[in-house]
Write an enzyme that holds these catalytic residues in place. Structure first.
Site, PDB file in Angstrom:
ATOM      1  N   GLU A 175       4.643 -10.311  -6.589  1.00  0.00           N
ATOM      2  CA  GLU A 175       3.612 -10.444  -7.630  1.00  0.00           C
ATOM      3  C   GLU A 175       3.982  -9.770  -8.947  1.00  0.00           C
ATOM      4  O   GLU A 175       3.330  -9.989  -9.953  1.00  0.00           O
ATOM      5  CB  GLU A 175       2.271  -9.890  -7.115  1.00  0.00           C
ATOM      6  CG  GLU A 175       2.211  -8.384  -6.890  1.00  0.00           C
ATOM      7  CD  GLU A 175       2.710  -7.922  -5.524  1.00  0.00           C
ATOM      8  OE1 GLU A 175       3.573  -8.609  -4.944  1.00  0.00           O
ATOM      9  OE2 GLU A 175       2.262  -6.865  -5.048  1.00  0.00           O
ATOM     10  N   ASP A 188     -17.807  -8.362 -21.538  1.00  0.00           N
ATOM     11  CA  ASP A 188     -18.287  -8.527 -20.163  1.00  0.00           C
ATOM     12  C   ASP A 188     -19.793  -8.803 -20.108  1.00  0.00           C
ATOM     13  O   ASP A 188     -20.233  -9.758 -19.466  1.00  0.00           O
ATOM     14  CB  ASP A 188     -17.977  -7.287 -19.313  1.00  0.00           C
ATOM     15  CG  ASP A 188     -16.518  -6.899 -19.370  1.00  0.00           C
ATOM     16  OD1 ASP A 188     -15.715  -7.732 -19.816  1.00  0.00           O
ATOM     17  OD2 ASP A 188     -16.181  -5.766 -18.977  1.00  0.00           O
ATOM     18  N   SER A 189     -20.574  -7.957 -20.788  1.00  0.00           N
ATOM     19  CA  SER A 189     -22.022  -8.180 -20.733  1.00  0.00           C
ATOM     20  C   SER A 189     -22.380  -9.461 -21.484  1.00  0.00           C
ATOM     21  O   SER A 189     -23.331 -10.155 -21.109  1.00  0.00           O
ATOM     22  CB  SER A 189     -22.796  -6.982 -21.277  1.00  0.00           C
ATOM     23  OG  SER A 189     -22.546  -6.782 -22.642  1.00  0.00           O
ATOM     24  N   HIS A 209       7.873  -6.871  -3.743  1.00  0.00           N
ATOM     25  CA  HIS A 209       6.623  -7.354  -4.359  1.00  0.00           C
ATOM     26  C   HIS A 209       6.869  -8.635  -5.159  1.00  0.00           C
ATOM     27  O   HIS A 209       7.372  -8.561  -6.284  1.00  0.00           O
ATOM     28  CB  HIS A 209       6.060  -6.280  -5.300  1.00  0.00           C
ATOM     29  CG  HIS A 209       5.515  -5.093  -4.583  1.00  0.00           C
ATOM     30  ND1 HIS A 209       4.219  -5.007  -4.145  1.00  0.00           N
ATOM     31  CD2 HIS A 209       6.111  -3.940  -4.194  1.00  0.00           C
ATOM     32  CE1 HIS A 209       4.022  -3.852  -3.524  1.00  0.00           C
ATOM     33  NE2 HIS A 209       5.162  -3.186  -3.546  1.00  0.00           N
ATOM     34  N   GLY A 258       0.842  -1.195   0.000  1.00  0.00           N
ATOM     35  CA  GLY A 258       0.000   0.000   0.000  1.00  0.00           C
ATOM     36  C   GLY A 258       0.874   1.240   0.000  1.00  0.00           C
ATOM     37  O   GLY A 258       2.050   1.158   0.363  1.00  0.00           O
ATOM     38  N   LYS A 283     -10.311  -9.299 -16.495  1.00  0.00           N
ATOM     39  CA  LYS A 283     -10.713  -9.307 -17.904  1.00  0.00           C
ATOM     40  C   LYS A 283     -10.304 -10.593 -18.635  1.00  0.00           C
ATOM     41  O   LYS A 283     -11.109 -11.202 -19.327  1.00  0.00           O
ATOM     42  CB  LYS A 283     -10.072  -8.110 -18.604  1.00  0.00           C
ATOM     43  CG  LYS A 283     -10.607  -7.847 -19.977  1.00  0.00           C
ATOM     44  CD  LYS A 283     -11.873  -7.065 -19.867  1.00  0.00           C
ATOM     45  CE  LYS A 283     -12.430  -6.654 -21.205  1.00  0.00           C
ATOM     46  NZ  LYS A 283     -13.609  -5.813 -20.991  1.00  0.00           N
ATOM     47  N   CYS A 323       5.261  -6.033   1.542  1.00  0.00           N
ATOM     48  CA  CYS A 323       5.566  -4.599   1.644  1.00  0.00           C
ATOM     49  C   CYS A 323       4.811  -3.976   2.827  1.00  0.00           C
ATOM     50  O   CYS A 323       5.126  -4.254   3.973  1.00  0.00           O
ATOM     51  CB  CYS A 323       5.249  -3.944   0.300  1.00  0.00           C
ATOM     52  SG  CYS A 323       5.835  -2.276   0.169  1.00  0.00           S
ATOM     53  N   TYR A 324       3.779  -3.172   2.573  1.00  0.00           N
ATOM     54  CA  TYR A 324       2.998  -2.597   3.676  1.00  0.00           C
ATOM     55  C   TYR A 324       2.481  -3.720   4.584  1.00  0.00           C
ATOM     56  O   TYR A 324       2.500  -3.610   5.811  1.00  0.00           O
ATOM     57  CB  TYR A 324       1.826  -1.797   3.122  1.00  0.00           C
ATOM     58  CG  TYR A 324       1.011  -1.066   4.175  1.00  0.00           C
ATOM     59  CD1 TYR A 324       1.372   0.199   4.591  1.00  0.00           C
ATOM     60  CD2 TYR A 324      -0.113  -1.656   4.756  1.00  0.00           C
ATOM     61  CE1 TYR A 324       0.635   0.872   5.562  1.00  0.00           C
ATOM     62  CE2 TYR A 324      -0.865  -0.995   5.724  1.00  0.00           C
ATOM     63  CZ  TYR A 324      -0.477   0.274   6.114  1.00  0.00           C
ATOM     64  OH  TYR A 324      -1.210   0.934   7.082  1.00  0.00           O
ATOM     65  N   SER A 344     -24.125  -4.852 -24.448  1.00  0.00           N
ATOM     66  CA  SER A 344     -23.432  -3.745 -25.115  1.00  0.00           C
ATOM     67  C   SER A 344     -22.696  -4.246 -26.344  1.00  0.00           C
ATOM     68  O   SER A 344     -22.216  -3.455 -27.147  1.00  0.00           O
ATOM     69  CB  SER A 344     -22.429  -3.126 -24.152  1.00  0.00           C
ATOM     70  OG  SER A 344     -21.382  -4.053 -23.903  1.00  0.00           O
ATOM     71  N   GLY A 345     -22.598  -5.574 -26.463  1.00  0.00           N
ATOM     72  CA  GLY A 345     -21.773  -6.136 -27.527  1.00  0.00           C
ATOM     73  C   GLY A 345     -20.381  -6.435 -27.008  1.00  0.00           C
ATOM     74  O   GLY A 345     -19.622  -7.149 -27.636  1.00  0.00           O
TER      75      GLY A 345
END
Ligand code: XMP
Length: 524
Positions: free
Chosen positions: A178, A234-235, A176, A61, A376, A88-89, A230-231
Site C-alpha cells: 500500500e 467536514d461539517s 507493504h 501492525g 479527507k 506483514c503482520y 464550523s466553516g
C-alpha cells in the site's frame, strides 16, 4: 426528491492491526474504484458479516505474532471462505493459522528491499516486474510455508516474501504493497481486488453519496436534526448531505467565536444560506469568548475554555428548536481509527473541531455521522459531487479554537486584529502566487502567528520596539507529519514587507523552517 436506491457496492473489509499505514490500504482500494471499510482488528465476525464483504485484508501492525496474547481477529475470518490478503503482520497471522512456521529475526528489517518474483504466473503477481523495490517493516519472518501454500517471491533476506494458495484464494506479502515506495504495490492490490476477489472497479463517489443520503433518511425518519457548522469542509459536507436527505428538518448553527479569520464568518454564512439554501442560525458570540479567554495564556486552558463556551452556546440554541433527536457530526475515518488503537478498548473520541463533547448524551441526541467511512480527500470529492463551492471544498484546515492558538499568550481584541491582518496578508499573497502560477502545489496550510517577542527595529529615523510575527507554510499529506514549504524568496519578501508596513506595532517577521516532528504545525 427521491433518490433511486443503489445496489450495495462490493466491499472489501480491512482489519486494522495498528500499522501506521493501514489507512493507505483503504485509500488504495478506493483508488481502484473498490469500496472499502477499515475496521478494528478485534471487531466481531457479525460486524464483518453485516458488510457482506467480497474479500478481507489483514493489515500490518507493530506487534509480534509470537506469544499467546498476540493480537488476532475473530477466528471465523480464517474459515470464512472469502479471499484473504495478509500484509506483514497479517501475513504472519496467516502463516501461524494455517500451520506454517515463523522465526524471530532478532532484528527488524525496515526499509527498501529488492523483490524477486519466483512465480510470474501467480494471479497476485500478474504484471509485477521480475525485480522491483518493495518496502519492508517487520521483525518476524516466514520459516516454513503452510500446507497448501506456495512461495511466490523472495528478497535477499526473506526467502518467502509473498505466498499464496490459489485454490482457497488466500495470499500474503511480507512487505507493504500500500505504500508508494513499493513499486508494484498498486498492481498487487488491484490483482487481489479485481482478479482474485472478482470485485469490479465499479465504485464511484456519486453512488456513495446517493447511498449515504438514503441511509440518513432511514436513520432520521421525521425527527428534527441539528448541525454545528464550523466553516470547515467536514461539517459543510456532512450538513449538505443531510440537508439533501431531510431538507427542512435540518437546522445548522454557526457559532461565531470571534476567533475566525478575516471575512470568514460572512463567507461561510453566505455560502450556506445563499448557495446551498440551508437554514443557518448565526450566533455572534465574540464578546462571550473574549470574556472567557481574558488573561488566559496557557494553550490547553484556552482550548478547554473555548470548548466549554461553544457547548454552552450550542446547547442554549438547540433547546429553542422543537423535537430535535439527532446531531450531525463530520467525523471522518481517521478520527474513528485514531481513537481505537490496537490493544485498547477505548471508545470513539471525536476530533476537537467537531467536538460538541458531552452534548449528545446530555440532550439525549442520536448521532448522524454520514462521513464516518471517508478520508479527507474523499470528503472533498463528495463535497464536489454535492455541488459545494470550491472555496469550501478546497479550504485549508483551520483549528477549532481558531486564532486563539495563533496568538502566543493573552488574547485581546487588539492582538486578534494584528494576527488576523497578518494572516490575511499571508493567505492572500500565497493564494495570488498560486493563481498566477508562481507557486505550485498549494501548501497544505499557511498562516501567521503573533508572538509575545518584542525586538528592536528602525523605521524612518526612529527606533522601534515592536512585535515579532511568525509565518508558517507547510506541506503535508494528512497533518500528522509535515515539512516546511519551500516558498520562493520573493514571495516571502513580499509577505514580510507587507506585514511590517501595513500592521502597526509589528517590526519583524520570521519564517518557520521546522518540520513536524519535531515541531507541531501550530505553535500552540
Ligand atoms: P499540530 O499543531 O497538532 O496540528 O501539529 C495538526 C493539525 O491539526 C490542527 N490543529 C487543531 N485542530 N483543534 C483542531 O480542530 C485544535 O485544537 C488543533 N490544534 C491543531 C492544525 O491546524 C493542523 O492542521
Amino acid at each position: 426528491m427521491t433518490t433511486p436506491v443503489q445496489a450495495k457496492p462490493a466491499t472489501v473489509v480491512i482489519l486494522d492491526f495498528g500499522s501506521q499505514v493501514s489507512q493507505l490500504i483503504a485509500r488504495r482500494a478506493r483508488e481502484a474504484n473498490v469500496y472499502s471499510e477499515l475496521l478494528p482488528f478485534d471487531v466481531s465476525w457479525d460486524e464483518i458479516a453485516k458488510r457482506e464483504p467480497s474479500a478481507i485484508v489483514l493489515s500490518g501492525g507493530p506487534e509480534s505474532t509470537f506469544g499467546d496474547d498476540a493480537l488476532d481477529c475473530d477466528s471465523r475470518v480464517y474459515g470464512s471462505g472469502l479471499p484473504l490478503l495478509g500484509i506483514c503482520y497479517g501475513m504472519q497471522l496467516l502463516v501461524k493459522r494455517f500451520g506454517g512456521g515463523l522465526v524471530r529475526l532478532g532484528h527488524s528489517e525496515f526499509g527498501p528491499a529488492q523483490l524477486v518474483v519466483d512465480r510470474a504466473d501467480a494471479p497476485l503477481l500478474l504484471g509485477v516486474p521480475t525485480e522491483s523495490r518493495v518496502w519492508m517493516s517487520h521483525g518476524d519472518s516466514v520459516e516454513s510455508i503452510p500446507p497448501g501454500f506456495t512461495g511466490l517471491a523472495h528478497t535477499a533476506s526473506s526467502p518467502v516474501a509473498v505466498m499464496g494458495d490459489e485454490v482457497r484464494k488466500i495470499y500474503a506479502t511480507l512487505f507493504h504493497p500500500e505504500v508508494v515506495h513499493t513499486e508494484a504495490g498498486t498492481a498487487i492490490l488491484e490483482n487481489f481486488l479485481h482478479t482474485i476477489a472478482g470485485i469490479a472497479p465499479a465504485w464511484r463517489m456519486d453512488s456513495w453519496v446517493d447511498d449515504a443520503i438514503e441511509k440518513v433518511r432511514a436513520q432520521v425518519g421525521d425527527a428534527n436534526v441539528l448541525c454545528a457548522l464550523s466553516g470547515g469542509v467536514d461539517s459543510a459536507v456532512a450538513a449538505t448531505l443531510v440537508a439533501r436527505a431531510i431538507g427542512k428538518q435540518l437546522t445548522c448553527i454557526y457559532v461565531d467565536t470571534g476567533l475566525m479569520r478575516k471575512n470568514e464568518s460572512l463567507g461561510v454564512i453566505a455560502a450556506f444560506r445563499d448557495v446551498l439554501h440551508l437554514s443557518v442560525i448565526h450566533i455572534d458570540a465574540e464578546r462571550r469568548f473574549l470574556e472567557r479567554l481574558a488573561g488566559i495564556g496557557d494553550p490547553e486552558e484556552k482550548r478547554i475554555r473555548i470548548g466549554h463556551e461553544f457547548i454552552a452556546i450550542f446547547e442554549e440554541e438547540a433547546k429553542k428548536i422543537p423535537d430535535v433527536r439527532f446531531l450531525v457530526q463530520g467525523t471522518l475515518y481517521p478520527d474513528v481509527i485514531e481513537s481505537k488503537t490496537p490493544g485498547s478498548k477505548a471508545g470513539h473520541k471525536i476530533k476537537s473541531h467537531h467536538n460538541v463533547g458531552g452534548l449528545p448524551e446530555r440532550m439525549a441526541l442520536g448521532l448522524v455521522e454520514p462521513l464516518r467511512a471517508l478520508f479527507k480527500d474523499e470528503v472533498r470529492e463528495a463535497g464536489r459531487v454535492l455541488g459545494l463551492p470550491n472555496a469550501i471544498v478546497e479550504r485549508q484546515p483551520f483549528p477549532g479554537p481558531g486564532l486563539a492558538v495563533r496568538i502566543i499568550g493573552d488574547i485581546t481584541r487588539e492582538r486578534l486584529e494584528v494576527v488576523r491582518e497578518a494572516d490575511w496578508i499571508v493567505t492572500s499573497e500565497i493564494d495570488a502566487a498560486i493563481a498566477q502560477g508562481r507557486l505550485s502545489p498549494r501548501p497544505w496550510q499557511y498562516f501567521a502567528v503573533l508572538t509575545p517577542v518584542k525586538s528592536v527595529g528602525v523605521m524612518g529615523d526612529g527606533r522601534t520596539y515592536g512585535n515579532l510575527v511568525g509565518v508558517r507554510a507547510i506541506t503535508s499529506e494528512d497533518g500528522m507529519t509535515a515539512d516546511w514549504a519551500r516558498l520562493p524568496h520573493d514571495l516571502l519578501e513580499r509577505i514580510s514587507a507587507r506585514i511590517v508596513n501595513e500592521i502597526p506595532g509589528v517590526n519583524r517577521v520570521a519564517y518557520d523552517i521546522t518540520s513536524k516532528p519535531p515541531a507541531t504545525v501550530e505553535w500552540e
